[in-house]
Write a protein that holds these residues in place. Structure first.
Motif, PDB file in Angstrom:
ATOM      1  N   HIS A 172      18.065  35.932  45.583  1.00 55.62           N
ATOM      2  CA  HIS A 172      18.418  36.162  44.493  1.00 55.62           C
ATOM      3  C   HIS A 172      18.931  37.812  44.802  1.00 55.62           C
ATOM      4  O   HIS A 172      18.791  38.042  45.925  1.00 55.62           O
ATOM      5  CB  HIS A 172      17.439  36.141  43.137  1.00 55.62           C
ATOM      6  N   CYS A 207      21.244  39.230  38.044  1.00 58.60           N
ATOM      7  CA  CYS A 207      21.061  38.890  39.421  1.00 58.60           C
ATOM      8  C   CYS A 207      22.488  38.798  39.766  1.00 58.60           C
ATOM      9  O   CYS A 207      23.368  38.365  39.295  1.00 58.60           O
ATOM     10  CB  CYS A 207      20.428  37.268  39.464  1.00 58.60           C
ATOM     11  N   CYS A 211      22.711  32.116  42.852  1.00 61.10           N
ATOM     12  CA  CYS A 211      21.570  31.359  43.222  1.00 61.10           C
ATOM     13  C   CYS A 211      21.452  29.772  42.649  1.00 61.10           C
ATOM     14  O   CYS A 211      20.465  29.289  42.783  1.00 61.10           O
ATOM     15  CB  CYS A 211      20.430  32.331  42.874  1.00 61.10           C
ATOM     16  N   MET A 218      19.867  34.702  34.568  1.00 58.81           N
ATOM     17  CA  MET A 218      19.278  35.735  35.247  1.00 58.81           C
ATOM     18  C   MET A 218      19.644  36.916  34.984  1.00 58.81           C
ATOM     19  O   MET A 218      19.801  38.237  35.822  1.00 58.81           O
ATOM     20  CB  MET A 218      19.079  35.714  36.743  1.00 58.81           C
TER      21      MET A 218
HETATM   22 CU   LIG Z   1      19.316  34.536  40.934  1.00 62.59          CU
END
Ligand SMILES: [Cu+2]
Length: 267
Positions: A172, A207, A211, A218
């Motif tokens: 991440h 993030c 990912c 995120m």
């Molecule tokens: Cu992430």
């Protein structure tokens, strides 16, 4: 024209960079600005020369071809050395600023363990001794997000906080635009950096590394508060029972974190 209001005029001065919240971010902004100014000066010189050549050697009525300069050694040496010098200057400043931004020689006031897990974040706060006693001796308070709950990271203003970044699953990337920094969160590696916020307020984080499917979920909020409010926040976490002996680093812990289990069951 609406984009040129007084609210955005300061943005022009920062070349569209966000206003840095942290002390470390000031250096990043200075590097960004300096690089733009150097690039613009270079651009103006190059554009000027192009314009001059276009006008000075434009086609005339006599159709005479101007002198064709080739194998001009001084000129060739100049246009080889000048760009190399520019790259060296940019590189030197980049390394200098990188060392400032990643400097961890200053002992932080607290180290928050940040976990990037699919698909949210967990923040583990170390408890100061007096609050630790209230928590029955447990050393950490935490806040854990889920794919459907956006967690908030609370930071004390004017104090240096170190983020220790870990991931139990995939890579991440922990970033806050207002802090002008982001850093990869890599399984099996402990990345870290420190920030010293200089003003209170609410900021957004997310993030920055694709990912997986719910990468876009995120998100997290960042709240910079006074040190007294920070302590009150930790006390509140303790009161609500978000305490643990060890920092929750995800993986097997993740399923035991508040909210994650029920979500897992729901899926
Ligand atoms: Cu992430």
């Amino acid at each position: 024209m609406a984009g040129c209001s007084s609210e955005t005029s300061a943005e022009w001065k920062r070349f569209a960079m966000p206003d840095p919240v942290t002390k470390q971010g000031e250096s990043t902004l200075a590097l960004w600005r300096g690089a733009w100014i150097a690039a613009l000066i270079t651009g103006v010189v190059v554009w000027g020369l192009i314009a001059w050549v276009v006008v000075r050697y434009r086609r005339r009525h006599d159709d005479e071809v101007p002198v064709q300069t080739r194998y001009n050694l001084p000129l060739e040496i100049f246009y080889t050395i000048a760009p190399v010098m520019m790259v060296i200057v940019f590189f030197a400043h980049t390394v200098r600023v990188q060392n400032i931004v990643l400097d961890d020689s200053v002992q932080p006031d607290q180290t928050i363990q940040v976990v990037g897990q699919q698909w949210s974040w967990t923040f583990n706060y170390p408890l100061p001794d007096d609050i630790k006693a209230e928590a029955g001796g447990q050393g950490f308070a935490y806040e854990s997000g889920t794919a459907s709950y956006i967690p908030t990271l609370v930071l004390p203003n004017d104090e240096t906080t170190r983020f220790q970044l870990t991931s139990p699953d995939v890579i991440h990337d922990f970033g806050v635009p207002g802090f002008l920094i982001k850093m990869d969160v890599i399984p099996g590696r402990k990345n870290s950096f420190q920030v010293t916020p200089q003003r209170t307020g609410e900021f957004a984080g997310k993030c920055y590394e694709l990912c997986g499917v719910y990468h876009s979920r995120m998100l997290f909020n960042v709240k910079v508060v006074s040190p007294a409010e920070y302590d009150a926040y930790l006390r509140d976490r303790v009161k609500q029972g978000y305490v643990s002996d060890q920092p929750l680093l995800g993986g097997s812990d993740a399923t035991t974190q508040a909210g994650l289990k029920s979500e897992g069951e729901a899926q």
